[in-house]
Design a protein around this motif. Sequence first.
Motif, short mmCIF file in Angstrom:
data_model
loop_
_atom_site.label_atom_id
_atom_site.label_comp_id
_atom_site.label_asym_id
_atom_site.label_seq_id
_atom_site.Cartn_x
_atom_site.Cartn_y
_atom_site.Cartn_z
N LYS A 164 -4.89 -6.82 4.11
CA LYS A 164 -6.00 -5.86 4.01
C LYS A 164 -5.67 -4.91 2.87
O LYS A 164 -4.98 -3.92 3.05
N LEU A 165 -6.19 -5.23 1.69
CA LEU A 165 -5.89 -4.42 0.51
C LEU A 165 -7.17 -3.82 -0.04
O LEU A 165 -8.20 -4.51 -0.10
N ASP A 166 -7.11 -2.54 -0.43
CA ASP A 166 -8.30 -1.95 -1.05
C ASP A 166 -8.13 -1.86 -2.57
O ASP A 166 -8.79 -1.08 -3.23
N PHE A 167 -7.20 -2.66 -3.11
CA PHE A 167 -7.03 -2.78 -4.55
C PHE A 167 -6.55 -4.21 -4.83
O PHE A 167 -5.94 -4.83 -3.97
N ASP A 213 -3.77 -14.35 2.02
CA ASP A 213 -5.04 -13.70 1.70
C ASP A 213 -5.99 -13.58 2.88
O ASP A 213 -6.90 -12.76 2.86
N LYS A 261 0.84 -1.21 0.00
CA LYS A 261 0.00 0.00 0.00
C LYS A 261 0.87 1.25 0.00
O LYS A 261 0.63 2.20 -0.72
N ARG A 305 2.42 1.63 -3.44
CA ARG A 305 1.47 2.08 -4.45
C ARG A 305 1.31 3.60 -4.37
O ARG A 305 1.40 4.30 -5.38
N ASN A 306 1.11 4.10 -3.15
CA ASN A 306 0.95 5.55 -2.99
C ASN A 306 2.19 6.29 -3.45
O ASN A 306 2.12 7.28 -4.15
#
Length: 191
Positions: free
Chosen positions: A151-154, A147, A124, A127-128
């Motif tokens: 905790k991924l939002d993508f 998995d 995360k 990515r940012n």
Amino acid sequence: MAHVDPPKVTIPASSKFGGETLELYLSSEQIQQKVKEIAGRISEHYRDKCPIMIGVLNGSFVFMADLVRALDIEFEVDFIKLSSYGSETASTGTVRLLKDISADITGRDVIVVEDIVDTGLTIKFLRNRLQEASPTSVTFVSLLLKDEIAKLDFPLDYVGFNIPNRFVVGYGLDVDQKFRGLTAIYAFKEN
Ligand code: IMP
């Protein structure tokens, strides 16, 4: 002669976690087959493009080396080093940038190559950070994904194996900086 993975590896008594036995979890053959499959999909997707493959140090160097040699497209390579773990087997919860990329990724297709996604914190953060440089695209490859706890939002674009919440070593992955050279992946016994 065909390579045979030892079914168990014992951590030397002198080292941290000394005496613990690690069990074979993914064989060299399973890993190599998966690497070829992912490389095939990447080559297909990036045909006529020249992505920058960014390996996340230290763990991804072995996967990265095998993956790029199985590609049949043009590509460039760079590395970034981050740390969310100390020398223990649990995330510290904060990500530190230890070495930045050298390449200019503005307007480029970027493929981030991770060995393992555990809590998802590192990826995360990455990515940012990469998106600040306005690349054309950023996709994520991870050989392993825990998995149940990530905790991924993508979504991750290419995942080799979904694995349970067990600490694994080998094929670039370490415990206390050791065992990165094992050609298969081994897991600590379940408690
Ligand atoms: P995350 O930020 O929690 O997703 O953790 C990612 C980093 O933690 C990985 O790049 C690894 O360096 C390390 N890590 C997480 N789980 C394991 C494991 O089971 N074995 C070895 N390293 C791990």
